[in-house]
Design an enzyme around this catalytic site. Structure first.
Site, short mmCIF file in Angstrom:
data_model
loop_
_atom_site.label_atom_id
_atom_site.label_comp_id
_atom_site.label_asym_id
_atom_site.label_seq_id
_atom_site.Cartn_x
_atom_site.Cartn_y
_atom_site.Cartn_z
N ARG A 174 47.93 32.69 44.21
CA ARG A 174 46.51 32.65 43.81
C ARG A 174 45.63 32.11 44.93
O ARG A 174 44.70 31.33 44.69
CB ARG A 174 46.30 31.82 42.53
CG ARG A 174 47.10 32.27 41.35
CD ARG A 174 46.69 33.68 40.87
NE ARG A 174 47.60 34.09 39.82
CZ ARG A 174 48.72 34.78 40.05
NH1 ARG A 174 49.04 35.19 41.26
NH2 ARG A 174 49.50 35.11 39.05
N SER A 223 44.22 31.98 32.92
CA SER A 223 44.88 30.68 33.13
C SER A 223 43.95 29.75 33.89
O SER A 223 43.41 30.11 34.94
CB SER A 223 46.16 30.87 33.94
OG SER A 223 47.09 31.61 33.17
N GLU A 293 43.15 26.81 38.87
CA GLU A 293 43.09 28.16 39.44
C GLU A 293 41.63 28.62 39.40
O GLU A 293 41.15 29.27 40.31
CB GLU A 293 43.98 29.10 38.61
CG GLU A 293 43.95 30.53 39.09
CD GLU A 293 44.87 31.43 38.25
OE1 GLU A 293 45.95 30.98 37.83
OE2 GLU A 293 44.48 32.60 38.03
C1 LIG Z 1 41.51 37.39 29.97
C2 LIG Z 1 41.82 37.11 31.43
C3 LIG Z 1 43.08 37.37 31.91
C4 LIG Z 1 43.40 37.11 33.25
N1 LIG Z 1 44.66 37.41 33.70
C5 LIG Z 1 44.97 37.18 34.99
C6 LIG Z 1 46.27 37.49 35.49
O1 LIG Z 1 47.14 37.98 34.78
N2 LIG Z 1 46.52 37.23 36.79
C7 LIG Z 1 45.58 36.72 37.64
O2 LIG Z 1 45.87 36.53 38.82
N3 LIG Z 1 44.34 36.41 37.19
C8 LIG Z 1 44.01 36.63 35.90
N4 LIG Z 1 42.75 36.33 35.44
C9 LIG Z 1 41.79 35.66 36.34
C10 LIG Z 1 40.83 36.63 37.06
O3 LIG Z 1 40.66 37.82 36.34
C11 LIG Z 1 41.32 36.96 38.47
O4 LIG Z 1 41.40 35.79 39.26
C12 LIG Z 1 40.39 37.96 39.16
O5 LIG Z 1 41.04 38.49 40.28
C13 LIG Z 1 39.05 37.36 39.57
O6 LIG Z 1 38.21 38.43 40.01
P1 LIG Z 1 36.64 38.39 39.81
O7 LIG Z 1 36.07 39.58 40.49
O8 LIG Z 1 36.28 38.18 38.40
O9 LIG Z 1 36.28 37.09 40.68
P2 LIG Z 1 35.18 35.98 40.35
O10 LIG Z 1 35.61 35.17 39.18
O11 LIG Z 1 33.82 36.56 40.31
O12 LIG Z 1 35.28 35.09 41.68
C14 LIG Z 1 36.45 34.33 41.96
C15 LIG Z 1 36.26 33.68 43.34
O13 LIG Z 1 36.27 34.67 44.35
C16 LIG Z 1 35.04 34.65 45.10
N5 LIG Z 1 34.74 36.05 45.40
C17 LIG Z 1 34.69 37.10 44.53
N6 LIG Z 1 34.44 38.24 45.19
C18 LIG Z 1 34.31 37.91 46.51
C19 LIG Z 1 34.05 38.65 47.69
N7 LIG Z 1 33.84 39.97 47.66
N8 LIG Z 1 33.99 37.98 48.88
C20 LIG Z 1 34.18 36.66 48.93
N9 LIG Z 1 34.43 35.88 47.84
C21 LIG Z 1 34.49 36.52 46.66
C22 LIG Z 1 34.03 33.99 44.19
O14 LIG Z 1 32.99 33.38 44.92
C23 LIG Z 1 34.91 32.96 43.49
O15 LIG Z 1 35.11 31.83 44.31
C24 LIG Z 1 42.42 36.58 34.11
C25 LIG Z 1 41.13 36.32 33.61
C26 LIG Z 1 40.83 36.59 32.29
C27 LIG Z 1 39.44 36.34 31.78
#
Ligand SMILES: Cc1cc2nc3c(=O)[nH]c(=O)nc-3n(C[C@H](O)[C@H](O)[C@H](O)COP(=O)(O)OP(=O)(O)OC[C@H]3O[C@@H](n4cnc5c(N)ncnc54)[C@H](O)[C@@H]3O)c2cc1C
Length: 310
Positions: A174, A223, A293
């Site tokens: 992660r 998580s 995380e």
């Molecule tokens: C129901 C649910 C289930 C999930 N299951 C999993 C799972 O099985 N496995 C897992 O790993 N995660 C899981 N997640 C967590 C999450 O979905 C992941 O971490 C996902 O990859 C985050 O992507 P996001 O675009 O929403 O990032 P965001 O939440 O918008 O951002 C996360 C971080 O990345 C930064 N960021 C985002 N995009 C960029 C970019 N282009 N450039 C620089 N920085 C950036 C943001 O500033 C922030 O610090 C789950 C979440 C939910 C709600």
């Protein structure tokens, strides 16, 4: 927040600028105060212009993906949120070379890969958020992690875009190594040819598993804590008696103790207080210090200047 700066941003950068935008609308927890503005730059040029203007003015900015791993505090973000919504192209070449922009939805990319018979990310089916977020978080599920499929990453650093090899990102659990102020704008993936029917079966099985295991009963961010080496965070949390317990509108899920759910009307402060209470109690009872995380950003409600509204 300097209104003149936002006017200049609107004038110089194509795209859309939403002022005083509530961030609860953009996070999977559905909590969080407003950003001074949320900017969706139209393209690479507008993104660079925006970053240049904001940096020159000393204005804080933050990249938002799908907001599925983000806790925004109730006072909101005292700066500009950059949303790469327009960076959403996915190209799958005949040679199997895949290029996806950072704002593309991860699950939409995975569906296209499965159809094209390209394996390596199908176990991530159903993870919410964007390609950029998946790269930054090195999202993973089952036996797969996003970083393992990455060949090169396009990064905006200062005012320059360059393609960096995957090794430079030093993907870990992660985690990926980006310098402060760097923005991921696209990724190139290296994937193996595989049987589309088998990939489809894995995709469906993972979606099904997720529907059941993640039916936690309310908005969440997945998580909350990372698994400590050799241990499972949810087992430690459940073992310390937190399953189903909460603070205000936030509760540790009965089903999956490492998920904190918004039971309706939760404030970000409830969620953050619960995170800290669980962390302190698990440390006291087990000696293990849990690491979050989820990313926590913004300011508490009381810290927001009165002139900027609630
Ligand atoms: C129901 C649910 C289930 C999930 N299951 C999993 C799972 O099985 N496995 C897992 O790993 N995660 C899981 N997640 C967590 C999450 O979905 C992941 O971490 C996902 O990859 C985050 O992507 P996001 O675009 O929403 O990032 P965001 O939440 O918008 O951002 C996360 C971080 O990345 C930064 N960021 C985002 N995009 C960029 C970019 N282009 N450039 C620089 N920085 C950036 C943001 O500033 C922030 O610090 C789950 C979440 C939910 C709600």
């Amino acid at each position: 927040m300097d209104r003149a700066l936002l006017d200049e941003l609107a004038r110089r950068c194509r795209g859309s600028l939403l002022r005083d935008e509530p961030l609860w609308r953009h996070t999977s927890w559905q909590v969080g105060g407003p950003a001074a503005a949320l900017l969706r730059p139209a393209n690479h040029v507008d993104l660079v212009k925006a970053v240049r203007l904001l940096d020159a003015a000393g204005c804080p900015w933050l990249v938002l993906g799908g907001g599925s791993n983000l806790l925004v505090r109730d006072g909101g973000f005292p700066g500009v949120v950059l949303d790469l919504h327009a960076f959403n192209a996915v190209r799958i070449g005949a040679d199997g070379l895949v290029e996806a922009e950072a704002g593309a939805r991860l699950n939409s990319l995975i569906k296209q890969l499965v159809t094209a018979g390209l394996g390596g990310l199908e176990e991530l089916a159903g993870i919410p958020g964007t390609v950029g977020g998946a790269l930054v978080m090195n999202a993973g599920a089952g036996s797969q992690e996003f970083g393992r499929a990455v060949d090169e990453v396009e990064i905006l650093s200062g005012e320059t875009f360059d393609w960096r090899p995957a090794a430079a990102l030093a993907f870990g659990y992660r985690h990926s190594e980006l310098n402060p102020g760097e923005i991921v704008t696209a990724v190139r993936l290296r994937l193996a040819n595989d049987d589309p029917e088998l990939l489809q079966a894995t995709y469906a099985e993972r979606m099904n598993h997720r529907r059941q295991a993640h039916a936690v009963g309310g908005p969440s961010a997945g998580s909350v804590f990372k698994n400590p080496p050799g241990k499972r965070a949810w087992e430690l949390i459940a073992g310390c008696g937190w399953q189903g317990r909460g603070i205000g509108g936030a509760r540790a899920s009965e089903r999956h103790a490492n998920f904190i759910i918004n039971t309706g009307g939760a404030m970000a402060a409830d969620i953050e207080s619960l995170i800290e209470a669980i962390r302190a109690d698990v440390l006291r009872q087990t000696g293990v210090l849990l690491e979050t995380e989820v990313k926590i950003v913004g300011v508490p409600a009381a810290a927001r200047p009165a002139s900027e509204g609630a």
